[in-house]
Scaffold this motif. Structure first.
Motif, PDB file in Angstrom:
ATOM      1  N   MET A 112      49.968  36.904  40.389  1.00  0.00           N
ATOM      2  CA  MET A 112      49.156  37.601  41.378  1.00  0.00           C
ATOM      3  C   MET A 112      47.708  37.708  40.927  1.00  0.00           C
ATOM      4  O   MET A 112      46.791  37.737  41.763  1.00  0.00           O
ATOM      5  CB  MET A 112      49.730  38.987  41.643  1.00  0.00           C
ATOM      6  N   SER A 113      47.461  37.750  39.618  1.00  0.00           N
ATOM      7  CA  SER A 113      46.065  37.730  39.156  1.00  0.00           C
ATOM      8  C   SER A 113      45.426  36.385  39.472  1.00  0.00           C
ATOM      9  O   SER A 113      44.231  36.316  39.779  1.00  0.00           O
ATOM     10  CB  SER A 113      45.987  38.036  37.658  1.00  0.00           C
ATOM     11  N   SER A 114      46.214  35.309  39.435  1.00  0.00           N
ATOM     12  CA  SER A 114      45.668  34.002  39.851  1.00  0.00           C
ATOM     13  C   SER A 114      45.385  34.005  41.343  1.00  0.00           C
ATOM     14  O   SER A 114      44.527  33.265  41.822  1.00  0.00           O
ATOM     15  CB  SER A 114      46.651  32.879  39.490  1.00  0.00           C
ATOM     16  N   GLY A 115      46.098  34.862  42.088  1.00  0.00           N
ATOM     17  CA  GLY A 115      45.826  34.994  43.516  1.00  0.00           C
ATOM     18  C   GLY A 115      44.445  35.570  43.785  1.00  0.00           C
ATOM     19  O   GLY A 115      43.794  35.226  44.774  1.00  0.00           O
ATOM     20  N   ILE A 116      44.001  36.461  42.904  1.00  0.00           N
ATOM     21  CA  ILE A 116      42.641  36.996  43.062  1.00  0.00           C
ATOM     22  C   ILE A 116      41.627  35.860  42.896  1.00  0.00           C
ATOM     23  O   ILE A 116      40.584  35.846  43.556  1.00  0.00           O
ATOM     24  CB  ILE A 116      42.383  38.130  42.059  1.00  0.00           C
TER      25      ILE A 116
END
Length: 370
Positions: A112-116
């Protein structure tokens, strides 16, 4: 651009596959996504090395208009939606041990941090479709104000005392986290308030995007909890607890990236309150090939700040930019240990300062990187 490099950007799909696979394998396998991101990727960076390739002028237009690169990014948005739904569902089943719950949480956090980062890429586009998808992805981690603050705050004030997302020399990551999280939110609120004033609109009204950015993640979490726990006998707090935990960890990972990217770098003040134009000397870079695949070349950060609208597939590496010793995964882990971080980075920061304020050197860098 080589076929290998084009296919390399698909490697990000490895992590959601590992999240699902790890859950069904059970036990310590739930850590698979996290271990891959912070263990295997740095190892591959070391083995495979750096990427010296920049797009040629002849191929620039062809690469920038190739829809393949945009399809990969948009597909990632919906994979992130799917992973949040999947994680919420399996948490609602109440069948995992504490170890498995922790492993799933850390693996989901990584993805989810890669989603940012995906939201960051799309948020720089003028297309309403791209901006919608950017805000949708940020909603999944409850960090929607980033859409305002990054584009209208950070990119304006980067490498100055006015920017909460620029870390100071000898500032620990933990102190920076407080500065950036709360300072960034306040900056986004101020930016939005000024926008409403210019249009003659009230701050406390439906026109205030910041109010929506508070409400939408809460609505999403409520709906997720209600739908997944309906008639299942799930402990009602388990789903929102997992969602809140992965959100906090995901945006904290983003803030660790901000800390790494801008540590100690300050632009010259050429007049009271006025700073020199951003150039490729004003961000830390890493040109490690594998981590750049997974981060859509975010580590070529100097070119991004010098040319914010430039899509990820055509971002360039410049030897003149300050260079990190490793890719972001290693640097993030290093930032969590302040003595180690300061011991490695302060020496590099001093070397940067020896060149960054030399007018002739700046002129040469700007000319070479236009």
């Amino acid at each position: 651009m080589s076929l290998l490099k084009k296919l390399g950007f698909l490697s990000i799909f490895t992590i959601p596959a590992l999240i699902v696979w790890g859950y069904y394998m059970g036990g310590g396998w739930t850590f698979s996504g996290f271990v891959f991101g912070y263990g295997i990727i740095p190892l591959l960076d070391t083995i495979i090395g750096k990427d010296p390739e920049n797009i040629t002028e002849d191929s620039f237009d062809q690469v920038i208009s190739n829809r393949y690169f945009y399809a990969v990014v948009y597909a990632q948005v919906y994979v992130h939606v799917g992973i949040v739904l999947f994680a919420g569902y399996v948490v609602s089943l109440q069948t995992m041990t504490a170890l498995e719950w922790t492993g799933l949480l850390l693996s989901v956090m990584l993805f989810m941090s890669s989603g940012i980062n995906i939201a960051h890429e799309l948020g720089h586009k003028r297309s309403k479709v791209a901006q919608f998808h950017s805000q949708l992805t940020l909603m999944l981690v409850g960090y929607m104000h980033f859409f305002i603050e990054h584009n209208k705050g950070h990119h304006v004030h980067v490498a100055t005392p006015k920017d909460p997302a620029t870390s100071k020399k000898n500032q620990t990551f933990y102190a920076f986290w407080v500065q950036s999280v709360f300072g960034g939110w306040q900056s986004a609120w101020d930016i939005e308030s000024r926008r409403l004033q210019r249009h003659g609109l009230k701050t406390w009204s439906r026109h205030n995007a910041m109010l929506w950015y508070i409400a939408l993640p809460l609505i999403f979490c409520t709906l997720l909890t209600t739908i997944l726990s309906w008639g299942s006998g799930a402990v009602i707090w388990a789903i929102p607890a997992f969602w809140v935990a992965q959100s906090i960890l995901a945006f904290s990972s983003l803030e660790a990236v901000n800390y790494v990217e801008h540590y100690g770098i300050v632009r010259r003040e050429i007049a009271p309150g006025k700073y020199e134009r951003v150039n490729p000397l004003h961000s830390w870079n890493s040109n490690h090939r594998v981590s750049n695949f997974f981060l859509f070349q975010l580590q070529r950060h100097s070119d991004h700040h010098a040319h914010a609208a430039r899509p990820y597939q055509v971002l360039r590496h410049f030897d003149e930019s300050p260079q990190l010793p490793s890719g972001y995964p290693v640097m993030i882990l290093m930032s969590l240990v302040p003595p180690l971080w300061f011991g490695v980075m302060n020496k590099r920061l001093e070397r940067w300062k020896s060149k960054a304020y030399d007018a002739e050197h700046i002129k040469q860098v700007v000319q070479a990187t236009v």
